[in-house]
Design a protein around this motif. Structure first.
Motif, PDB file in Angstrom:
ATOM      1  N   VAL B 339       0.869  -1.175   0.000  1.00 11.86           N
ATOM      2  CA  VAL B 339       0.000   0.000   0.000  1.00 11.86           C
ATOM      3  C   VAL B 339       0.910   1.231   0.000  1.00 11.86           C
ATOM      4  N   PHE B 340       0.835   2.004  -1.097  1.00 13.47           N
ATOM      5  CA  PHE B 340       1.612   3.245  -1.177  1.00 13.47           C
ATOM      6  C   PHE B 340       0.740   4.398  -0.672  1.00 13.47           C
ATOM      7  N   ALA B 341       1.257   5.120   0.280  1.00 11.56           N
ATOM      8  CA  ALA B 341       0.537   6.297   0.780  1.00 11.56           C
ATOM      9  C   ALA B 341       1.505   7.466   0.736  1.00 11.56           C
ATOM     10  N   ALA B 342       1.198   8.448  -0.092  1.00 16.27           N
ATOM     11  CA  ALA B 342       2.098   9.608  -0.181  1.00 16.27           C
ATOM     12  C   ALA B 342       1.350  10.836   0.313  1.00 16.27           C
ATOM     13  N   ALA B 343       2.052  11.650   1.079  1.00 18.66           N
ATOM     14  CA  ALA B 343       1.440  12.895   1.529  1.00 18.66           C
ATOM     15  C   ALA B 343       1.251  13.807   0.319  1.00 18.66           C
ATOM     16  N   SER B 344       0.118  14.482   0.259  1.00 18.64           N
ATOM     17  CA  SER B 344      -0.123  15.416  -0.835  1.00 18.64           C
ATOM     18  C   SER B 344       1.002  16.439  -0.886  1.00 18.64           C
ATOM     19  N   PHE B 345       1.437  16.757  -2.080  1.00 13.92           N
ATOM     20  CA  PHE B 345       2.483  17.761  -2.353  1.00 13.92           C
ATOM     21  C   PHE B 345       3.853  17.375  -1.789  1.00 13.92           C
ATOM     22  N   CYS B 346       4.044  16.091  -1.489  1.00 12.14           N
ATOM     23  CA  CYS B 346       5.353  15.652  -0.973  1.00 12.14           C
ATOM     24  C   CYS B 346       6.227  15.244  -2.158  1.00 12.14           C
ATOM     25  N   ASP B 347       7.149  16.114  -2.544  1.00 13.92           N
ATOM     26  CA  ASP B 347       7.979  15.844  -3.727  1.00 13.92           C
ATOM     27  C   ASP B 347       8.767  14.533  -3.613  1.00 13.92           C
ATOM     28  N   PRO B 348       9.493  14.311  -2.504  1.00  9.40           N
ATOM     29  CA  PRO B 348      10.294  13.077  -2.458  1.00  9.40           C
ATOM     30  C   PRO B 348       9.455  11.819  -2.635  1.00  9.40           C
ATOM     31  N   ALA B 349       8.349  11.731  -1.908  1.00 11.84           N
ATOM     32  CA  ALA B 349       7.539  10.509  -1.976  1.00 11.84           C
ATOM     33  C   ALA B 349       6.871  10.376  -3.343  1.00 11.84           C
ATOM     34  N   LEU B 350       6.362  11.487  -3.865  1.00 14.37           N
ATOM     35  CA  LEU B 350       5.623  11.419  -5.130  1.00 14.37           C
ATOM     36  C   LEU B 350       6.536  11.177  -6.327  1.00 14.37           C
ATOM     37  N   LEU B 351       7.798  11.606  -6.221  1.00 10.00           N
ATOM     38  CA  LEU B 351       8.729  11.332  -7.324  1.00 10.00           C
ATOM     39  C   LEU B 351       9.274   9.907  -7.241  1.00 10.00           C
ATOM     40  N   ASP B 352       9.329   9.370  -6.034  1.00  6.65           N
ATOM     41  CA  ASP B 352       9.814   7.999  -5.847  1.00  6.65           C
ATOM     42  C   ASP B 352       8.775   6.966  -6.269  1.00  6.65           C
ATOM     43  N   GLU B 353       7.541   7.296  -5.975  1.00 10.26           N
ATOM     44  CA  GLU B 353       6.487   6.281  -6.060  1.00 10.26           C
ATOM     45  C   GLU B 353       6.371   5.582  -7.420  1.00 10.26           C
ATOM     46  N   PRO B 354       6.350   6.320  -8.543  1.00  9.03           N
ATOM     47  CA  PRO B 354       6.229   5.589  -9.822  1.00  9.03           C
ATOM     48  C   PRO B 354       7.377   4.603 -10.062  1.00  9.03           C
ATOM     49  N   MET B 355       8.580   4.958  -9.597  1.00  5.00           N
ATOM     50  CA  MET B 355       9.705   4.017  -9.787  1.00  5.00           C
ATOM     51  C   MET B 355       9.525   2.789  -8.907  1.00  5.00           C
ATOM     52  N   LEU B 356       9.038   3.018  -7.689  1.00  2.00           N
ATOM     53  CA  LEU B 356       8.803   1.883  -6.788  1.00  2.00           C
ATOM     54  C   LEU B 356       7.668   1.009  -7.331  1.00  2.00           C
ATOM     55  N   GLU B 357       6.651   1.658  -7.872  1.00  2.22           N
ATOM     56  CA  GLU B 357       5.536   0.893  -8.451  1.00  2.22           C
ATOM     57  C   GLU B 357       6.020   0.053  -9.637  1.00  2.22           C
ATOM     58  N   ALA B 358       6.906   0.667 -10.434  1.00  2.00           N
ATOM     59  CA  ALA B 358       7.439  -0.075 -11.581  1.00  2.00           C
ATOM     60  C   ALA B 358       8.211  -1.313 -11.102  1.00  2.00           C
ATOM     61  N   ALA B 359       8.956  -1.130 -10.009  1.00  2.00           N
ATOM     62  CA  ALA B 359       9.718  -2.268  -9.465  1.00  2.00           C
ATOM     63  C   ALA B 359       8.766  -3.344  -8.959  1.00  2.00           C
ATOM     64  N   MET B 360       7.634  -2.926  -8.376  1.00  2.00           N
ATOM     65  CA  MET B 360       6.660  -3.914  -7.905  1.00  2.00           C
ATOM     66  C   MET B 360       6.015  -4.624  -9.097  1.00  2.00           C
ATOM     67  N   ASP B 361       5.750  -3.857 -10.155  1.00  2.00           N
ATOM     68  CA  ASP B 361       5.189  -4.465 -11.374  1.00  2.00           C
ATOM     69  C   ASP B 361       6.123  -5.555 -11.906  1.00  2.00           C
ATOM     70  N   GLU B 362       7.404  -5.184 -11.949  1.00  2.00           N
ATOM     71  CA  GLU B 362       8.412  -6.135 -12.462  1.00  2.00           C
ATOM     72  C   GLU B 362       8.449  -7.409 -11.642  1.00  2.00           C
ATOM     73  N   ALA B 363       8.279  -7.235 -10.322  1.00  2.00           N
ATOM     74  CA  ALA B 363       8.369  -8.396  -9.426  1.00  2.00           C
ATOM     75  C   ALA B 363       7.027  -9.097  -9.246  1.00  2.00           C
ATOM     76  N   GLY B 364       5.971  -8.566  -9.880  1.00  2.00           N
ATOM     77  CA  GLY B 364       4.654  -9.186  -9.757  1.00  2.00           C
ATOM     78  C   GLY B 364       4.017  -8.988  -8.393  1.00  2.00           C
ATOM     79  N   VAL B 365       4.362  -7.905  -7.730  1.00  2.00           N
ATOM     80  CA  VAL B 365       3.772  -7.622  -6.413  1.00  2.00           C
ATOM     81  C   VAL B 365       2.617  -6.634  -6.606  1.00  2.00           C
ATOM     82  N   PRO B 366       1.393  -7.030  -6.224  1.00  2.00           N
ATOM     83  CA  PRO B 366       0.284  -6.087  -6.389  1.00  2.00           C
ATOM     84  C   PRO B 366       0.376  -4.922  -5.411  1.00  2.00           C
ATOM     85  N   TYR B 367      -0.176  -3.798  -5.830  1.00  2.00           N
ATOM     86  CA  TYR B 367      -0.122  -2.626  -4.952  1.00  2.00           C
ATOM     87  C   TYR B 367      -1.320  -1.725  -5.214  1.00  2.00           C
TER      88      TYR B 367
END
Lengths: 441, 400
Positions: B339-367
């Protein structure tokens, strides 16, 4: 690099491209001299240097288009020590400048859309989203962007670039050189300068490995000297705004600043600003103002709204308002004194620690106080930029202090430097009109 | 004559008392505890610090009480809003509200570690708004070479230590620092033990409880937090129960701004066993023990930061692959999803999240992903989303 690549580069950039762009420039210059060329009611004709600027920028992106195969390409943040990479022979590309081009050409929204579709939130910087969109789609109004061989990220403009450039590095699978600059509230302490200097030394070593040659000290001194000269000339260009009427507005400066950001260190950049300065001096001598009937003078804080530079310029000019200075364009001239071509590395460490965005909000307020005094202004427009949090935080307090300490009214104008969806023409027009009434325009 | 104490009900939760104390600490951000500590330690300093990581052992070695100031939660923000535009995250508003309302009067110094532009500029605003309070920007480096970032970080720690000493803190004594490191290591191991229980027997230790017990440590000396953790671990060992038919998830958000307590409860109610999270990542930011035997304990603190800092959004990870650290946590926790939860307007978390999601996609981990603010008041949509996610994960698992 293959012979074919090199021939293609030389043919397209230095032969066909150069001839075409020179012809286009001469055509524009000729047109500007024609009688009846300019009929605007409120704004003076564009500066005669403008076609030369167009040629410089077009040639820069033309070089970029064919750069892969000709040499190595570095993508840099606007606050990165470009001189080191120029001296090493990299072609420098600045995604922020490219973002601004996309904003001016009204394609930023489309490109941002690609990034948003890929999961990047609209809460994020619109430059970053524009860059991601261009990267993911391959679309750009400049034809084609070169693939980077290295990324250079300096955190002296914001922390966001650290994350932004990691995304780009991840996408292109290229090395990222990070130059982490400590934030300054007071003067830079020795351990801070040493920290940056050591990182610059390591950056040079890494860049030398990528480009396959050593950095030549004389070449670095030469590039730094040209950079200093360009920055000094730019500071003088800005200072001409102190004249009544001002021969140049911040709206003009937003466009004219491109070379000092992305082509500093080049001889043609120095030549360009010398030409522009001579033209401004001529206008000062003849009493030609950028706004024909200058009645009131304002300063601008923060990045421009790239897609609305012209619209805002005309709106203010129609009320006899000249935007005579901005903290943003000033940022590229105020550090000239710190540049020391004889000690380029040490001086780079010092210079790149001191940009306005790497200093406390109190410093920016001091800059505005000085501008209010030196440029004889009656008000300030503080662009509250959704996409630039470090520049915008503190503006509410700054507005208060400008009003209470200096008696200068300031308008907080909510918009975004590159995302047109955050700009409401009607709302901005209403707020500006009300503000201009307050200052008697 | 004193009234006799009411006997505890036979089926009372053995962890009830310790949880009540933890919640009491959270409700007033540990400020009553700080005031009591200062009464007991006249002349000593309470040092507030913002997320995510601060060198707490250093503050303790200086005889200070480190107090985590992680925003004002969902308390009303009246004046704090007037300093920030609409597109700035919520934590600086509520933190400033705490300041201007006088709630932080007992805090003698504030330390703002470098994590993003907002916290950085907040430190400057703090200096201007509260000139009588020492406010330090702790510029944690993003360069992890000992002779570069290490030398700089050490100088930063020495600068802040020296400033605190000038304001009444005890002199920096290597032996006191060593002792603080020993306690910090013990606290960290206790937090890991808590993590083990969550992974192995999540029914015994819901995430909402673990969060309260962990976050309470932000207001306590490490030794006191260690005692609280020990008490809680002993209490939950006595619990009787059985596993629930929930999906196992890792909750991640590079948390600086803390989600409301109700949000964590909503995820649990939606059928998620949160078996790992980074809600209070600062307390376990250093992965592994800090070397307490080192001849130079300050150097050990620096080395631990350089070499074993957690791969979170606010830290540059160099050539490492984004998502590997999260994937390792998912695997260690045997989680079914993220479960990804990012604070609104949080640059570090919001810029990280798509890359982390892509890594989860690659590994077949639902999110599943959503945004929140510390004062989010409506959890219905999040509960629906998390419920749909847990149902989907269950269906996915049961698919042939």
């Amino acid at each position: 690099m293959t012979l074919t690549d090199e021939l293609r580069y030389q043919a397209n950039v230095n032969v066909l491209g150069a001839v075409f762009l020179r012809f286009e420039r001469l055509q524009l210059e000729w047109k500007m001299h024609e009688k009846g060329f300019w009929k605007h009611e409120h704004l003076a004709p564009p500066h005669f240097a403008a076609p030369r600027l167009k040629e410089l920028i077009s040639k820069h992106y033309l070089k970029g288009r064919y750069a892969n195969g000709h040499g190595k390409v570095a993508w840099l943040t606007s606050g990165a020590p470009a001189e080191l990479f120029t001296a090493l022979g990299f072609f420098p590309l600045f995604p922020e400048n490219h973002g601004a081009v996309c904003g001016i050409r009204r394609v930023a929204e489309k490109l941002s859309g690609y990034a948003e579709d890929a999961g990047y939130s609209r809460d994020l910087c619109s430059y970053a989203r524009t860059d991601f969109g261009a990267m993911l789609s391959g679309e750009t109004p400049v034809g084609k962007l070169p693939r980077p061989d290295v990324l250079v990220c300096c955190t002296n403009i914001c922390q966001t670039v650290l994350h932004w450039y990691q995304v780009v590095a991840h996408h292109y699978k290229v090395p990222l050189i990070l130059i982490d600059t400590p934030f300054l509230y007071e003067q830079a302490e020795p351990h801070m300068v040493a920290f940056v200097e050591k990182q610059l030394e390591a950056a040079v070593e890494q860049a030398e490995r990528i480009v396959g040659k050593s950095l030549s000290e004389p070449r670095l001194r030469e590039v730094t000297a040209r950079s200093k000269e360009a920055v000094e000339l730019w500071a003088q260009v800005l200072a001409r705004g102190k004249h009544h009427p001002a021969p140049i507005t911040a709206f003009d400066e937003f466009i004219h600043m491109a070379p000092v950001v992305e082509m500093r260190g080049e001889a043609f950049t120095v030549e360009y600003y010398a030409t522009l300065l001579a033209e401004l001096d001529d206008r000062v001598a003849k009493g030609i103002g950028a706004v024909k009937q200058e009645k009131r003078r304002l300063i601008w804080d923060n990045l421009p709204v790239w897609g609305r530079v012209r619209w805002l310029s005309e709106l203010l000019a129609a009320r006899g308002v000249s935007l005579v200075a901005s903290t943003y364009t000033n940022a590229w001239g105020e550090l000239a004194a710190l540049v020391d071509p004889e000690h380029p590395m040490k001086s780079a460490a010092n210079v790149y620690l001191h940009p306005i965005l790497n200093r406390g909000t109190g410093y920016k307020l001091d800059v505005m106080r000085t501008m209010v005094r030196d440029y004889d202004v009656q008000g300030a427009i503080l662009h509250s930029d959704r996409s630039c949090k470090p520049y915008s935080i503190g503006q509410i307090d700054q507005r208060e202090k400008l009003a209470t300490e200096l008696g200068v009214p300031a308008l907080l104008l909510e918009a975004d430097h590159n995302d047109p969806r955050a700009f409401s023409e009607e709302q901005v027009s209403t707020r500006l009109s009300a503000f201009l009434e307050v200052i008697g325009a | 004559m004193k009234a006799p104490l009411a006997p505890a009900p036979r089926d009372a939760d053995p962890a009830r008392d310790v949880l009540r104390r933890a919640h009491a600490l959270l409700e007033d951000h540990g400020l009553a505890n700080a005031a009591a500590w200062k009464r007991d330690h006249p002349g000593r300093l309470a040092v507030g610090y913002m997320p995510v990581y601060a060198p707490r052992p250093l503050f303790e070695a200086l005889g200070c009480l480190p107090v985590a100031v992680f925003g004002g939660g969902d308390r009303d923000v009246i004046r704090g809003d007037s300093y920030f535009q609409s597109y700035i995250c919520h934590i600086p508003r509520s933190t400033l509200e705490l300041g201007v309302s006088g709630a932080l009067q007992g805090i003698d110094a504030m330390v703002f570690p470098a994590i993003c532009d907002v916290i950085r500029n907040l430190s400057g605003m703090w200096q201007m708004l509260f000139p009588d309070v020492y406010a330090a920007y702790l510029d944690v480096p993003q360069n992890f070479r000992p002779e570069v970032g290490g030398a700089f970080y050490r100088a930063e720690l020495e600068r802040i230590a020296s400033d605190l000493v000038a304001r009444g803190a005890l002199a920096l004594d290597p032996e006191r620092l060593r002792a603080a490191i020993v306690t910090e290591n013990a606290r960290r191991r206790a937090l890991l033990a808590l993590g083990d229980v969550r992974r192995e027997e999540p029914w015994r230790c819901p995430a909402s409880e673990a969060y309260a017990i962990t976050r309470a440590g932000g207001a306590l000396l490490a030794a006191d937090h260690l005692a609280l953790l020990g008490e809680y671990l002993a209490a939950i060992a006595l619990r009787r129960g059985s596993p629930k038919d929930n999906v196992r998830v890792v909750l991640t958000g590079a948390f600086c701004e803390q989600p409301p307590f109700g949000l964590i409860k909503s995820l649990e109610l939606a059928g998620c066993d949160i078996v790992d999270d980074d809600l209070q990542l600062g307390l376990t930011y250093i992965e592994g023990d800090i070397d307490a035997e080192a001849a130079d304990p300050l150097g050990a603190l620096v080395t631990a930061f350089l070499e074993r800092g957690a791969a979170t959004a606010s830290r540059y990870i160099g050539d490492a692959h984004k998502g590997d650290a999260l994937l390792a946590r998912v695997r260690r926790a045997r989680a079914d999803g993220v479960v990804f939860a990012a604070a609104s307007f949080c640059d570090p978390a919001l810029l990280d999240e798509p890359m982390l999601e892509a890594a989860m996609d690659e590994a077949g981990v639902p999110y599943t992903s959503f945004k929140y603010a510390e004062n989010t008041g409506q959890f219905h949509v999040i509960r629906e989303q998390a419920g749909a996610f847990s149902d989907a994960v269950r269906l996915w698992e049961s698919a042939p």
